[in-house]
Scaffold this active site. Structure first.
Site, mmCIF file in Angstrom:
data_model
loop_
_atom_site.group_PDB
_atom_site.id
_atom_site.type_symbol
_atom_site.label_atom_id
_atom_site.label_comp_id
_atom_site.label_asym_id
_atom_site.label_seq_id
_atom_site.Cartn_x
_atom_site.Cartn_y
_atom_site.Cartn_z
ATOM 1 N N THR A 131 0.807 -1.222 0.000
ATOM 2 C CA THR A 131 0.000 0.000 0.000
ATOM 3 C C THR A 131 0.840 1.272 0.000
ATOM 4 O O THR A 131 2.031 1.260 0.315
ATOM 5 C CB THR A 131 -0.936 0.029 1.222
ATOM 6 O OG1 THR A 131 -0.155 0.069 2.418
ATOM 7 C CG2 THR A 131 -1.857 -1.184 1.250
ATOM 8 N N ASP A 132 0.168 2.371 -0.333
ATOM 9 C CA ASP A 132 0.798 3.688 -0.264
ATOM 10 C C ASP A 132 0.527 4.283 1.118
ATOM 11 O O ASP A 132 -0.001 3.621 2.007
ATOM 12 C CB ASP A 132 0.294 4.587 -1.401
ATOM 13 C CG ASP A 132 -1.211 4.829 -1.368
ATOM 14 O OD1 ASP A 132 -1.863 4.570 -0.321
ATOM 15 O OD2 ASP A 132 -1.743 5.285 -2.385
ATOM 16 N N ALA A 133 0.840 5.534 1.301
ATOM 17 C CA ALA A 133 0.683 6.189 2.602
ATOM 18 C C ALA A 133 -0.763 6.252 3.066
ATOM 19 O O ALA A 133 -1.035 6.344 4.265
ATOM 20 C CB ALA A 133 1.273 7.599 2.546
ATOM 21 N N ILE A 178 -3.867 2.357 0.567
ATOM 22 C CA ILE A 178 -4.490 1.850 -0.661
ATOM 23 C C ILE A 178 -3.408 1.170 -1.493
ATOM 24 O O ILE A 178 -2.266 1.640 -1.552
ATOM 25 C CB ILE A 178 -5.130 3.014 -1.448
ATOM 26 C CG1 ILE A 178 -6.292 3.597 -0.629
ATOM 27 C CG2 ILE A 178 -5.594 2.573 -2.831
ATOM 28 C CD1 ILE A 178 -6.885 4.858 -1.227
#
Length: 163
Positions: A25-27, A30
């Site tokens: 995931t990103d920050a 997601i």
């Protein structure tokens, strides 16, 4: 200790369940867009493994390497940390040295990502080699038409199909 799953074949398609981990995931929690390509690769790899056609054996015994020649991908909805998704893979047209693969990432019935790929068989020297007959026969289990098709017939775009 239980072994990792290679998924299952259901209704003429390979289904591989995956969990979304922090590293995917990103920050915002997601799934990062490029990680979908890794998930799709796992789906194709585990399909071959389930069919008894592992990448390593094909390379060592038949001098066949798989190369993605084309990839068209549509990102429709996000997946988030700790969710369980499924990668669904089937084959479109099977040609001499290449094939079309149709993939989706789903959360239940909800389609998150759709992809159409052309995968080519290459020898160690970088030249195309024919799809081995055993692989062709095995892939017919997840072929959209159930058998190889004419080069002049195309599968419906993923926007019109559900695999």
């Amino acid at each position: 200790m239980s072994a990792p799953t290679s998924g299952r074949i259901t209704d003429g398609a390979h289904v591989l369940p995956l969990r979304v981990y922090y590293e995917d995931t990103d920050a915002a929690g997601i799934v990062y867009y490029a990680n979908w390509l890794r998930f799709l690769e796992r789906g194709r790899t585990e399909l071959l493994r389930l069919l008894g056609q592992e990448h390593s054996a094909l390379r060592e015994e038949r001098d066949v390497n798989w190369v993605v020649r084309r990839c068209a991908i549509d990102y429709l909805k996000p997946a988030r940390l700790d969710e369980t998704i499924e990668i669904v893979t089937s084959c479109g047209e099977l040609r001499g040295a290449s094939l079309d693969m149709l993939q989706q990432a789903r959360r239940g019935e909800e389609i998150l990502v759709r992809a159409e790929l052309t995968v080519a068989c290459m020898g160690a020297g970088g030249r195309p080699v024919r799809l081995p007959p055993l692989v062709r026969t095995a892939l017919a289990q997840v072929s959209a038409s159930g058998s190889p098709r004419s080069r002049h017939i195309r599968t419906a775009p993923l926007t019109q199909r559900r695999i």
